[in-house]
Design a protein around this motif. Structure first.
Motif, PDB file in Angstrom:
ATOM      1  N   ILE A   1      -1.923   3.290   1.573  1.00 32.56           N
ATOM      2  CA  ILE A   1      -2.543   2.676   1.969  1.00 32.56           C
ATOM      3  C   ILE A   1      -0.963   2.333   2.877  1.00 32.56           C
ATOM      4  O   ILE A   1      -0.994   1.545   3.754  1.00 32.56           O
ATOM      5  N   PHE A   2       0.429   2.344   2.633  1.00 33.86           N
ATOM      6  CA  PHE A   2       1.304   2.629   3.224  1.00 33.86           C
ATOM      7  C   PHE A   2       1.112   3.096   4.616  1.00 33.86           C
ATOM      8  O   PHE A   2       2.679   3.049   5.865  1.00 33.86           O
ATOM      9  N   ASP A   3       0.886   4.561   4.656  1.00 34.80           N
ATOM     10  CA  ASP A   3       0.155   4.815   6.191  1.00 34.80           C
ATOM     11  C   ASP A   3      -0.460   4.734   7.191  1.00 34.80           C
ATOM     12  O   ASP A   3       0.141   4.292   8.340  1.00 34.80           O
ATOM     13  N   THR A   4      -1.596   4.031   6.427  1.00 29.57           N
ATOM     14  CA  THR A   4      -1.958   3.459   7.531  1.00 29.57           C
ATOM     15  C   THR A   4      -2.212   1.893   7.895  1.00 29.57           C
ATOM     16  O   THR A   4      -1.976   1.497   8.930  1.00 29.57           O
ATOM     17  N   LEU A   5      -1.154   1.306   6.886  1.00 27.91           N
ATOM     18  CA  LEU A   5      -0.216   0.170   7.914  1.00 27.91           C
ATOM     19  C   LEU A   5       0.524   0.168   8.362  1.00 27.91           C
ATOM     20  O   LEU A   5       0.623  -0.145   9.327  1.00 27.91           O
ATOM     21  N   ALA A   6       1.345   1.312   8.819  1.00 28.42           N
ATOM     22  CA  ALA A   6       2.397   1.334   9.266  1.00 28.42           C
ATOM     23  C   ALA A   6       2.269   1.820  10.385  1.00 28.42           C
ATOM     24  O   ALA A   6       2.665   1.836  11.512  1.00 28.42           O
ATOM     25  N   GLU A   7       0.530   2.639  10.382  1.00 35.31           N
ATOM     26  CA  GLU A   7       0.656   3.438  11.747  1.00 35.31           C
ATOM     27  C   GLU A   7      -0.553   2.126  12.617  1.00 35.31           C
ATOM     28  O   GLU A   7      -0.550   2.304  14.139  1.00 35.31           O
ATOM     29  N   ALA A   8      -0.864   0.321  11.857  1.00 33.97           N
ATOM     30  CA  ALA A   8      -1.619  -0.284  12.440  1.00 33.97           C
ATOM     31  C   ALA A   8      -0.432  -1.578  12.541  1.00 33.97           C
ATOM     32  O   ALA A   8      -0.346  -2.918  13.166  1.00 33.97           O
ATOM     33  N   GLY A   9       1.069  -1.217  12.315  1.00 31.74           N
ATOM     34  CA  GLY A   9       2.213  -1.241  12.592  1.00 31.74           C
ATOM     35  C   GLY A   9       2.611  -2.770  12.187  1.00 31.74           C
ATOM     36  O   GLY A   9       3.142  -3.810  12.548  1.00 31.74           O
TER      37      GLY A   9
END
Length: 310
Positions: free
Chosen positions: A171-179
């Motif tokens: 979930i940290f990767d997809t959070l980062a992807e969304a800024g």
């Protein structure tokens, strides 16, 4: 009964205390004690049904947690996730600006059902909103925290110990992807720091055996840095269950402390825009050696309550 009896034997049976302090051990006392201990080894799902007939719940999977977090925060579900969003939680927390996941380690259905009256705050939340989750195998901390964050089981994320590296998105990767950013707060040499903290964008490492400090730091980070997602592990419950067994009355003072910490966290985080999820990574069972253990597929180890509020 012994001549010095001052209270009925059922009082000891209800508290699972032995030996009784109000009379010499006798056959009736022993029988009450044995029957009580046997009844407390009933599968948690059965106890749940008997005591809370109106609260029966479908059992979801720990793999559903990461997709639920992603849905609430409106980010992409990590690739490799096996679960799907839990609609009841998504519907209740949808629109929350941020999300906090509070994890009292090992506080599964088995210990919570035994001691629910000793945790009135958590029990009030569970009574209002809950689902039951089944942890993935093996029912140990690194594996199930990895599952919470990825939505995959061990065959997907490849975590066996807290020193291992994730083999898939979290979930940290997809959070980062969304800024957006995620934070973790944990204690030295625990899964929250040794594993989760390596992937969080903000990671706090605190001294061991300091759940109060962990709670304070979660609140400070939420106020000063306002991460979109914060996850923390309260380890006292796991420690005392291992030391005394989940069914031992010696765990009660520590459950009171954990209940107070959860209330403190929820009361502080909700005004900051956080939706709250509370769930354990696994449960624990009693052993013949007088200690607690976990790792099996038994309900005592694998079923955990999950509650939420905002």
């Amino acid at each position: 009964m012994g001549a010095r009896a001052t209270s009925p034997p059922n009082a000891w049976a209800r508290a699972a205390l032995w030996p009784p302090t109000c009379c010499p051990p006798c056959r009736e006392c022993l029988q009450n004690y044995v029957e009580t201990r046997r009844s407390r080894r009933i599968a948690p799902a059965l106890i749940w049904t008997r005591r809370q007939n109106s609260m029966q719940s479908e059992i979801y999977s720990m793999t559903d947690i990461a997709p639920t977090i992603a849905a609430i925060l409106n980010v992409r579900t990590p690739a490799g996730a096996l679960g799907r969003p839990i609609e009841r939680i998504h519907r209740a927390l949808n629109g929350s600006e941020r999300l906090a996941l509070l994890a009292p380690d090992a506080l599964g259905m088995h210990p919570w059902t035994l001691w629910r009256d000793e945790m009135p705050y958590l029990s009030s939340l569970i009574d209002a909103n809950h689902v039951v989750l089944r942890a993935v195998m093996p029912t140990i901390t690194p594996v199930n925290f990895a599952t919470m964050l990825t939505g995959g089981d061990q065959s997907v994320h490849a975590i066996a110990t807290k020193a291992d590296d994730l083999a898939c998105e979290s979930i940290f990767d997809t959070l980062a992807e969304a800024g957006r950013r995620g934070a973790s707060v944990g204690q030295e040499d625990c899964t929250m720091t040794a594993l989760v903290g390596r992937y969080a964008h903000v990671a706090e490492r605190l001294p061991r055996f300091e759940d109060d400090l962990v709670a304070d730091r979660v609140i400070r980070i939420a106020r000063t840095q306002q991460p979109d997602f914060v996850i923390t592990q309260l380890v006292t419950t796991d420690d005392v269950f291992h030391k005394h067994m989940p069914s031992s009355p010696e765990v009660i003072p520590y459950l009171h402390q954990t209940d107070d910490r959860l209330r403190l966290l929820v009361d502080a985080l909700i005004p900051l825009g956080y939706g709250i999820m509370i769930l354990a990574d696994h449960g624990q069972h009693d052993t013949e050696k007088g200690r607690g253990s976990h790792g099996t597929e038994a309900d005592e180890d694998s079923l955990v309550p999950c509650t939420w509020t905002r």
